[in-house]
Scaffold this motif. Structure first.
Motif, PDB file in Angstrom:
ATOM      1  N   MET A   1       0.840  -1.194   0.000  1.00 44.13           N
ATOM      2  CA  MET A   1       0.000   0.000   0.000  1.00 44.13           C
ATOM      3  C   MET A   1       0.882   1.253   0.000  1.00 44.13           C
ATOM      4  SD  MET A   1      -2.824   1.244   2.826  1.00 44.13           S
ATOM      5  CE  MET A   1      -3.667  -0.334   2.783  1.00 44.13           C
ATOM      6  N   THR A   2       0.522   2.242  -0.796  1.00 44.18           N
ATOM      7  CA  THR A   2       1.308   3.474  -0.833  1.00 44.18           C
ATOM      8  C   THR A   2       1.057   4.296   0.423  1.00 44.18           C
ATOM      9  OG1 THR A   2      -0.425   4.788  -1.908  1.00 44.18           O
ATOM     10  CG2 THR A   2       1.074   3.536  -3.340  1.00 44.18           C
ATOM     11  N   ILE A   3       1.965   5.217   0.692  1.00 40.51           N
ATOM     12  CA  ILE A   3       1.815   6.102   1.846  1.00 40.51           C
ATOM     13  C   ILE A   3       0.586   6.984   1.687  1.00 40.51           C
ATOM     14  CG2 ILE A   3       2.852   8.095   2.995  1.00 40.51           C
ATOM     15  CD1 ILE A   3       5.570   6.710   2.526  1.00 40.51           C
ATOM     16  N   THR A   4       0.373   7.504   0.488  1.00 42.08           N
ATOM     17  CA  THR A   4      -0.795   8.346   0.256  1.00 42.08           C
ATOM     18  C   THR A   4      -2.072   7.589   0.567  1.00 42.08           C
ATOM     19  OG1 THR A   4       0.417   9.447  -1.536  1.00 42.08           O
ATOM     20  CG2 THR A   4      -1.954   9.823  -1.424  1.00 42.08           C
ATOM     21  N   ARG A   5      -2.156   6.342   0.076  1.00 41.46           N
ATOM     22  CA  ARG A   5      -3.363   5.551   0.295  1.00 41.46           C
ATOM     23  C   ARG A   5      -3.530   5.209   1.779  1.00 41.46           C
ATOM     24  NH1 ARG A   5      -7.983   4.242  -2.728  1.00 41.46           N
ATOM     25  NH2 ARG A   5      -9.000   2.519  -1.641  1.00 41.46           N
ATOM     26  N   GLU A   6      -2.441   4.902   2.458  1.00 38.40           N
ATOM     27  CA  GLU A   6      -2.542   4.566   3.867  1.00 38.40           C
ATOM     28  C   GLU A   6      -3.059   5.750   4.684  1.00 38.40           C
ATOM     29  OE1 GLU A   6       0.138   2.516   7.454  1.00 38.40           O
ATOM     30  OE2 GLU A   6       0.960   2.702   5.421  1.00 38.40           O
ATOM     31  N   LEU A   7      -2.559   6.941   4.388  1.00 36.87           N
ATOM     32  CA  LEU A   7      -3.058   8.126   5.083  1.00 36.87           C
ATOM     33  C   LEU A   7      -4.516   8.397   4.727  1.00 36.87           C
ATOM     34  CD1 LEU A   7      -0.062  10.635   4.908  1.00 36.87           C
ATOM     35  CD2 LEU A   7      -0.991   9.543   6.951  1.00 36.87           C
ATOM     36  N   ALA A   8      -4.882   8.157   3.462  1.00 40.68           N
ATOM     37  CA  ALA A   8      -6.268   8.369   3.041  1.00 40.68           C
ATOM     38  C   ALA A   8      -7.205   7.404   3.762  1.00 40.68           C
ATOM     39  CB  ALA A   8      -6.388   8.200   1.528  1.00 40.68           C
ATOM     40  N   ILE A 140       3.043  14.371   7.567  1.00 38.91           N
ATOM     41  CA  ILE A 140       3.613  14.758   6.274  1.00 38.91           C
ATOM     42  C   ILE A 140       4.765  15.735   6.485  1.00 38.91           C
ATOM     43  CG2 ILE A 140       3.146  16.023   4.137  1.00 38.91           C
ATOM     44  CD1 ILE A 140       0.358  14.737   4.134  1.00 38.91           C
ATOM     45  N   GLY A 141       4.597  16.671   7.424  1.00 43.04           N
ATOM     46  CA  GLY A 141       5.685  17.600   7.734  1.00 43.04           C
ATOM     47  C   GLY A 141       6.912  16.893   8.262  1.00 43.04           C
ATOM     48  N   MET A 142       6.724  15.870   9.098  1.00 38.46           N
ATOM     49  CA  MET A 142       7.853  15.093   9.599  1.00 38.46           C
ATOM     50  C   MET A 142       8.558  14.367   8.457  1.00 38.46           C
ATOM     51  SD  MET A 142       5.823  13.612  12.927  1.00 38.46           S
ATOM     52  CE  MET A 142       6.901  12.215  13.185  1.00 38.46           C
ATOM     53  N   ALA A 143       7.774  13.779   7.550  1.00 40.86           N
ATOM     54  CA  ALA A 143       8.358  13.035   6.433  1.00 40.86           C
ATOM     55  C   ALA A 143       9.161  13.931   5.501  1.00 40.86           C
ATOM     56  CB  ALA A 143       7.251  12.325   5.657  1.00 40.86           C
ATOM     57  N   VAL A 249      12.046  11.431   4.528  1.00 45.69           N
ATOM     58  CA  VAL A 249      12.056  10.139   5.226  1.00 45.69           C
ATOM     59  C   VAL A 249      10.595   9.694   5.237  1.00 45.69           C
ATOM     60  CG1 VAL A 249      12.741   8.879   7.285  1.00 45.69           C
ATOM     61  CG2 VAL A 249      13.980  10.953   6.636  1.00 45.69           C
ATOM     62  N   ALA A 250      10.184   9.043   4.164  1.00 45.82           N
ATOM     63  CA  ALA A 250       8.764   8.821   3.886  1.00 45.82           C
ATOM     64  C   ALA A 250       8.055   8.034   4.972  1.00 45.82           C
ATOM     65  CB  ALA A 250       8.615   8.117   2.534  1.00 45.82           C
ATOM     66  N   GLU A 251       8.761   7.097   5.603  1.00 45.91           N
ATOM     67  CA  GLU A 251       8.097   6.240   6.584  1.00 45.91           C
ATOM     68  C   GLU A 251       7.620   7.011   7.809  1.00 45.91           C
ATOM     69  OE1 GLU A 251      12.648   5.510   6.966  1.00 45.91           O
ATOM     70  OE2 GLU A 251      11.151   5.827   5.375  1.00 45.91           O
ATOM     71  N   ARG A 252       8.137   8.203   8.031  1.00 44.53           N
ATOM     72  CA  ARG A 252       7.670   8.997   9.164  1.00 44.53           C
ATOM     73  C   ARG A 252       6.188   9.365   9.027  1.00 44.53           C
ATOM     74  NH1 ARG A 252      12.688  13.309   9.447  1.00 44.53           N
ATOM     75  NH2 ARG A 252      14.243  11.928  10.409  1.00 44.53           N
ATOM     76  N   ALA A 253       5.693   9.362   7.804  1.00 47.01           N
ATOM     77  CA  ALA A 253       4.303   9.755   7.588  1.00 47.01           C
ATOM     78  C   ALA A 253       3.312   8.754   8.159  1.00 47.01           C
ATOM     79  CB  ALA A 253       4.040   9.947   6.093  1.00 47.01           C
ATOM     80  N   THR A 254       3.711   7.516   8.284  1.00 50.79           N
ATOM     81  CA  THR A 254       2.762   6.490   8.727  1.00 50.79           C
ATOM     82  C   THR A 254       3.232   5.697   9.942  1.00 50.79           C
ATOM     83  OG1 THR A 254       3.717   4.978   7.089  1.00 50.79           O
ATOM     84  CG2 THR A 254       1.752   6.202   6.436  1.00 50.79           C
ATOM     85  N   ALA A 255       4.433   5.921  10.425  1.00 49.59           N
ATOM     86  CA  ALA A 255       4.940   5.158  11.575  1.00 49.59           C
ATOM     87  C   ALA A 255       4.059   5.387  12.806  1.00 49.59           C
ATOM     88  CB  ALA A 255       6.380   5.560  11.877  1.00 49.59           C
ATOM     89  N   GLY A 256       3.559   4.313  13.390  1.00 51.07           N
ATOM     90  CA  GLY A 256       2.724   4.420  14.586  1.00 51.07           C
ATOM     91  C   GLY A 256       1.363   5.020  14.340  1.00 51.07           C
ATOM     92  N   LEU A 257       0.915   5.037  13.100  1.00 54.17           N
ATOM     93  CA  LEU A 257      -0.370   5.647  12.756  1.00 54.17           C
ATOM     94  C   LEU A 257      -1.503   4.952  13.519  1.00 54.17           C
ATOM     95  CD1 LEU A 257      -1.474   7.833  10.820  1.00 54.17           C
ATOM     96  CD2 LEU A 257      -1.826   6.029   9.133  1.00 54.17           C
ATOM     97  N   GLY A 258      -2.259   5.726  14.268  1.00 49.21           N
ATOM     98  CA  GLY A 258      -3.359   5.167  15.040  1.00 49.21           C
ATOM     99  C   GLY A 258      -2.999   4.755  16.445  1.00 49.21           C
TER     100      GLY A 258
END
Length: 451
Positions: A1-8, A140-143, A249-258
């Protein structure tokens, strides 16, 4: 899954009951803090009349269902989001998220408020949308890596903030994950915000944050109407990450999401200036009180900051020492230091010292340098002080400014800040905002609560 889709999927699918009560409470506290700044700016910020006149000339001030802090009339959703975002950010007194180096509330809250009033959402629905918007824009700002993003000349509150505003508005519109991804695709085309305002104390920074709120609202509404937005908006070949940073650092956008709530890592400002000045101001106020100095007794002040702070408030140093406009003062470490020592505090009304001979003489005794010990830290807002006064040298390290999550102000302190800001310009409606906003947790209709 892409980062954009995961955030969506996260923004569209997060259950309100999955948000801890403390996170919802923090969102309400941050909303209230933003409202105080917006009410004062609606009356006092020198840029506000021009923004209102622009909307009037373009025919965008028609009566609508949406409220604007500090104004008695109501506007259409787009104009309300723009005004609340611009007003909320104009004093530079709004909240900050250290890891992303941005101000989450200014773009997110106005978009959520406008859409909640437009759709007649409940208070709990609006607060959940604000939390989603905070999580999206901060991540997104962190990434992006704020240092790399700043180095490219971008203002993350306006760029990443557009996505947060889209997420908050899209949630209130009931977008599913596919539509939310389309909203992010549109947001990627609209995200903008330049640091060029630093060159001449321009008002762009205020406006571009309000514009981010409005653009996020528009992106979500386009998606709700079936507009087909680009996919992979963040990590795509021509996506936001590639165009806006050399250090993603793209993984920062979703690390620990939720499970990790960035909302709880948002801090509140005690002073109406760039956050990178605050630790030094805290330290100078402490030393001033401890030693009883007068400003004349201080012969030299040396302040070490993170390189992001140098870029925003310390360079070019000679120009920062000669702040003449409020924006220049908001982004001047020498001016902030002078105010702290002369006044024993720093509030919005202390910008009356701009151009004051004594303040400028003291600012000329301030040196700012890049403290490499602050590099690589989770929070980049600390400062190192060396002050020469009465023939002695005093050194102090301030790891974090006051108002960060570990020292987040209680409800009484937040109410005092709100009242101090709004009292000089308040009318009966403004005085009622505190109690009205306090009712959001149980409000069946945001529109009715705000009316």
């Amino acid at each position: 899954m892409t980062i954009t889709r995961e955030l969506a999927e996260y923004a569209a699918g997060l259950k309100s009951e999955a948000i801890p009560a403390e996170v919802t409470d923090r969102a309400l506290a941050l909303l209230t803090d933003l409202a105080g700044s917006a009410i004062r700016a609606a009356h006092d910020a020198e840029s506000s009349p021009a923004i209102l006149a622009m909307l009037e000339r373009l025919g965008m001030t028609g009566e609508g269902p949406c409220s604007v802090f500090g104004m008695s009339r109501r506007f259409g959703a787009g104009a309300a989001a723009l005004l609340n975002g611009a007003f909320g950010h104009s004093l530079d007194f709004d909240d900050t998220h250290a890891d992303s180096s941005l101000h989450p509330s200014a773009p997110v809250v106005p978009a959520a408020l406008a859409m909640a009033e437009l759709t007649d959402a409940s208070g709990p629905q609006m607060l959940a949308a604000i939390v989603v918007g905070f999580e999206v824009c901060c991540r997104i700002g962190m990434a992006l890596d704020p240092t790399a993003h700043y180095a490219r000349g971008f203002h993350p509150t306006a760029t990443a903030g557009t996505f947060g505003a889209a997420a908050a508005a899209g949630r209130l519109l009931g977008l599913d994950a596919a539509a939310m991804e389309s909203a992010f695709g549109v947001a990627a085309s609209q995200a903008s915000g330049s640091l060029q305002f630093l060159e001449n104390g321009a008002w762009n920074k205020r406006y571009q944050v309000g514009e981010a709120a409005m653009k996020g609202l528009m992106a979500a509404t386009l998606a709700a109407e079936g507009f087909h937005g680009s996919r992979d908006a963040l990590e795509g070949r021509h996506g936001f990450f590639k165009g806006y940073s050399d250090g993603v650092v793209a993984e920062r956008a979703t690390a620990g999401l939720g499970t990790i709530w960035e909302t709880m890592r948002i801090g509140v400002k005690p002073y109406p200036a760039c956050r990178y000045t605050h630790a030094a101001v805290d330290g100078l106020l402490h030393l001033r009180q401890a030693h009883g100095w007068t400003a004349e007794e201080v012969s030299r002040i040396s302040i070490g900051l993170h390189r992001n702070g140098i870029a925003l408030v310390g360079a070019p140093l000679d120009e920062k020492r000669r702040a003449r406009t409020i924006v220049e003062g908001q982004f001047s470490m020498p001016y902030a230091a002078a105010v702290a020592l002369l006044r024993g505090g720093f509030g919005w009304d202390d910008y009356d010292l701009l151009g004051d001979a004594e303040a400028e003489a003291l600012a000329n005794r301030v040196n700012v340098w890049n403290d490499f010990s602050l590099e690589g830290l989770r929070h980049p807002f600390g400062a190192t002080l060396k002050v020469e006064a009465r023939g002695q040298t005093h050194e102090l390290r301030i790891p974090d400014p006051s108002g960060e999550p570990d020292t987040f102000p209680d409800s009484q302190a937040l109410a005092q800040k709100f009242t101090a800001l709004t009292r000089p310009v308040s009318n009966s409606r403004d005085r009622d905002w505190l109690s009205r906003l306090g009712g959001l947790r149980e409000a069946a209709s945001v529109r009715q609560l705000m009316s």
